[in-house]
Design an enzyme around this catalytic site. Structure first.
Site, short mmCIF file in Angstrom:
data_model
loop_
_atom_site.label_atom_id
_atom_site.label_comp_id
_atom_site.label_asym_id
_atom_site.label_seq_id
_atom_site.Cartn_x
_atom_site.Cartn_y
_atom_site.Cartn_z
N GLU A 186 25.37 -36.34 -53.54
CA GLU A 186 24.10 -35.64 -53.84
C GLU A 186 24.30 -34.13 -53.75
O GLU A 186 23.61 -33.44 -53.01
CB GLU A 186 22.99 -36.12 -52.90
CG GLU A 186 22.68 -37.59 -53.10
CD GLU A 186 21.38 -38.09 -52.46
OE1 GLU A 186 20.75 -37.33 -51.71
OE2 GLU A 186 21.00 -39.25 -52.74
N GLU A 212 23.99 -45.65 -54.45
CA GLU A 212 22.89 -45.76 -53.48
C GLU A 212 21.68 -46.31 -54.21
O GLU A 212 21.20 -45.72 -55.19
CB GLU A 212 22.55 -44.40 -52.85
CG GLU A 212 23.59 -43.93 -51.85
CD GLU A 212 23.17 -42.69 -51.08
OE1 GLU A 212 21.96 -42.48 -50.85
OE2 GLU A 212 24.07 -41.92 -50.70
O1 AHR Z 1 20.78 -43.51 -47.68
C1 AHR Z 1 20.11 -42.45 -47.05
C2 AHR Z 1 20.32 -41.12 -47.75
O2 AHR Z 1 19.73 -41.14 -49.00
C3 AHR Z 1 21.74 -40.72 -48.03
O3 AHR Z 1 22.37 -40.13 -46.95
C4 AHR Z 1 21.58 -39.73 -49.14
O4 AHR Z 1 22.69 -39.67 -49.97
C5 AHR Z 1 20.33 -40.19 -49.85
O5 AHR Z 1 19.45 -39.16 -50.08
#
Ligand code: AHR
Length: 487
Positions: free
Chosen positions: A171, A293
Site C-alpha cells: 500500500e 488483501e
Molecule cells: O489487513 C489490515 C491492513 O489493511 C493492512 O496492514 C494494510 O495493508 C491494509 O490497509
C-alpha cells in the site's frame, strides 16, 4: 434451479494460491494467536500446536508476512539472532504496542515448514532501503559463501530457504509511504533491480498495486513496470457500508446481511476494471493479478483494542467468503493468488484464540470445504439462479462454481437468501458418476458465530445428495454454503 455441467468444457486452471492467507504483526495474529513463548500452551518451537494442526487441514498454499502496513515499518535485521539481544520497537501502525521482534525471519520459515505452506514475504520500501531489501534476499536464499549467508548459518540455518514470492512494498499509496503512482513506479524499478535470484527459481516479484478501483495506479504500473513484475497486487476489502461505516460483525439485521452480499459482489467489478487495463498493456497475460488483501472488515469487537482489528465471524462471513472465492475462480485467467486478511484473530480470520482456547470460524469451514478447487480445472456451468433485489440492486440468489482434478469434480454453492431454500438439480453432460459426498454450513440465525463457550454453533454437516449417474439432486438451505465431491 437446474444446473448443467459438462466436464469436458474446461475454462482454465484455478490457481491453488487463490486460497492463500495473510499473517501480519497486528494485534494478536502472530503473538498469542500463532506464536507463544515460555507458555503452557502446547507448542513446537513457539508455534501453537492447536492452531498449526487446525490450519494444516486447510492445505494453505501460501502465507504472506510480515504485513500489511507493518511491512513498510519492519527492519528484518531486528528479527534475527539471539532473541535476548533483538531490539524492540513500537508498532505504530497497530495499537502502539511493543514489538519485541522475537518472531522474525527464522520463525516465519519455521511456521511455513510446520504448515507445509510456501512463504510470501513483503519487503520494506516505505521506510527501508534498497540495500536492506537486497541483503534480506541474499540472507534468506544464497547457498554460497558470503557474509550474509554465513550470518544465516551462524543463526542456525545452514541451507538457504526456498522463497518464490516477494512483494516490493505494501500500500505504497498509503501507509507504505504516501507515494504517487509515478513515484512508486520508479521506486519499484530501482528496488526490483536489486532483488537477485540466488536460488534455482527466479524470485516472483509483486509490485504494490492499487486500492480498490484506483485505475490510475494500475495504469501507471502497467505502463512503467510490467516488464519487471510477475504480479501486481490489489487490495479490496468488504464493509457493511463503506470505510467510514464498517458495521458490526455480529449485530446486524437483514439489511446488513444483504448489504454485505452486495458489497462482496463488487469484487467482480473491481477485478474486471483492472483486468481491462492489464489486457490493454499485456495481451499475452504475463502479469498476474494478486489480490493479496481481501475479506470482510467490520468494527472491532466491543471492549477490544481498536488497533488490534479483532472481529467475530458469522454465517454472513462464510457465505460472503464463498461468493468472493467464486469471483476469483471466474477470473482465474488473471487472478493467480489471493490472501484473505488475516489468518488468526484479525479481521476475517480462520481461527480465534483466547488464552489456551481456540475456535474455528465459519470462514475456516468454507476454506476447508473448497480445498478440492485448488489447482483444479474450472468447469463451465450453465444455470439461472434467479435474483434477489436488495434496495434496487440485483444479486444472484445462488452462486455455484465447479472444477475437476484427477477425475474428481468439486461443486461449491452458496444460498444468499435469508428465507428460501433452493432445490438444486445438477445434470452432468457426458459423464457418469457413482459417488457424491457433500457437506454444508448453515445456522439457525444469520448472526450465529462460534464462541469459546459454544465453539460448534456453526459447523459443517452432511448434505443429503441423491445421484443417479448423471443427475444430482439436493436442497441447498437458506443462508448456507455447501460443497459436493463427485467421483
Ligand atoms: O489487513 C489490515 C491492513 O489493511 C493492512 O496492514 C494494510 O495493508 C491494509 O490497509
Amino acid at each position: 434451479m437446474k444446473i448443467t455441467l459438462n466436464p469436458s468444457k474446461k475454462q482454465g486452471k484455478i490457481s491453488k494460491y487463490i486460497y492463500g492467507q495473510f499473517a501480519e504483526h497486528l494485534g494478536r495474529c502472530i503473538y498469542e494467536g500463532i506464536y507463544v513463548e515460555d507458555s503452557d500452551i502446547p507448542n513446537v518451537n513457539g508455534m501453537r500446536c492447536d492452531v498449526v494442526n487446525a490450519l494444516k487441514e486447510l492445505n494453505i498454499p501460501v502465507l504472506r508476512w510480515p504485513g500489511g502496513c507493518f511491512a513498510d515499518d519492519y527492519h528484518w535485521r531486528d528479527g534475527i539472532g539471539d532473541k535476548d539481544k533483538r531490539p524492540y520497537m513500537v508498532n505504530t501502525n497497530w495499537g502502539g504496542v511493543v514489538e519485541n521482534n522475537h518472531f522474525g525471519t527464522h520463525e516465519f520459515f519455521e511456521l511455513c515448514e510446520q504448515l507445509g505452506t510456501e512463504p510470501y514475504i513483503c519487503g520494506n520500501v516505505g521506510s527501508g532501503t534498497v540495500q536492506e531489501m537486497r541483503d534480506w534476499i541474499e540472507y534468506m536464499t544464497f547457498d554460497g559463501d558470503s557474509p550474509l549467508a554465513n550470518e544465516r548459518r551462524k543463526n542456525g540455518r545452514e541451507k538457504p530457504w526456498k522463497l518464490k514470492f516477494f512483494g516490493v512494498g505494501n500500500e505504497n499509496w498509503g501507509c507504505g509511504g504516501g507515494m504517487r503512482a509515478e513515484y512508486y513506479a520508479d521506486e519499484y524499478r530501482r528496488y526490483a533491480t536489486f532483488i537477485r535470484n540466488y536460488g534455482d527459481e527466479p524470485v516472483y516479484k509483486i509490485a504494490g498495486g492499487p486500492n480498490e478501483a484506483d485505475t490510475h495506479w494500475m495504469e501507471t504500473l502497467m505502463a512503467e513496470v510490467r516488464n519487471m513484475a510477475a504480479g501486481i497486487s490489489l487490495h479490496n476489502y468488504t464493509y457493511e457500508t463503506d470505510w467510514n461505516n464498517k458495521g458490526s460483525a455480529t449485530a446486524f439485521d437483514e439489511k446488513g446481511w444483504y448489504d454485505v452480499m452486495v458489497n462482496s459482489i463488487k469484487m467482480d467489478k473491481v477485478i474486471s476494471i483492472h483486468k481491462e487495463i492489464m489486457d490493454k498493456y499485456d495481451e499475452e497475460n504475463k502479469v498476474d493479478l494478486i489480490v493479496d488483501e481481501w475479506g470482510n472488515w467490520f468494527n472491532v469487537e466491543v471492549g477490544t483494542n481498536p488497533g488490534f482489528l479483532y472481529q467475530q465471524n458469522t454465517m454472513r462471513d462464510a457465505v460472503s467468503a464463498m461468493l468472493i472465492l467464486h469471483i476469483f475462480h471466474k477470473h482465474c485467467d488473471r487472478v493467480k493468488m489471493a490472501n484473505i486478511a488475516q489468518m488468526v484473530n484479525v479481521l476475517q480470520a480462520m481461527i480465534l484464540t483466547e488464552g489456551e482456547k481456540m475456535v474455528l470460524t465459519p470462514t475456516y469451514h468454507v476454506f476447508k470445504m473448497m480445498k478440492g478447487h485448488m489447482d483444479a480445472e474450472k468447469l463451465q456451468l450453465d444455470y439461472e439462479s434467479g435474483n434477489i433485489n436488495h434496495e434496487g440492486t440485483e444479486i444472484p440468489k445462488v452462486s455455484v462454481s465447479a472444477s475437476e482434478k484427477d477425475g474428481t469434480i468439486t461443486v461449491s454453492m452458496c444460498n444468499l437468501s435469508l428465507d428460501e431454500d433452493e432445490e438444486i438439480e445438477l445434470n452432468i453432460e457426458g459423464g457418469q458418476f457413482t459417488t457424491a459426498n457433500g457437506e454444508f454450513l448453515t445456522a439457525s440465525y444469520m448472526n450465529d458465530c462460534n464462541t469459546f463457550d459454544a465453539p460448534d454453533t456453526v459447523s459443517p454437516k452432511n448434505l443429503d445428495v441423491t445421484l443417479d449417474g448423471t443427475t444430482m439432486k439436493l436442497t441447498l438451505p437458506k443462508m448456507s454454503a455447501a460443497a459436493v465431491t463427485l467421483k
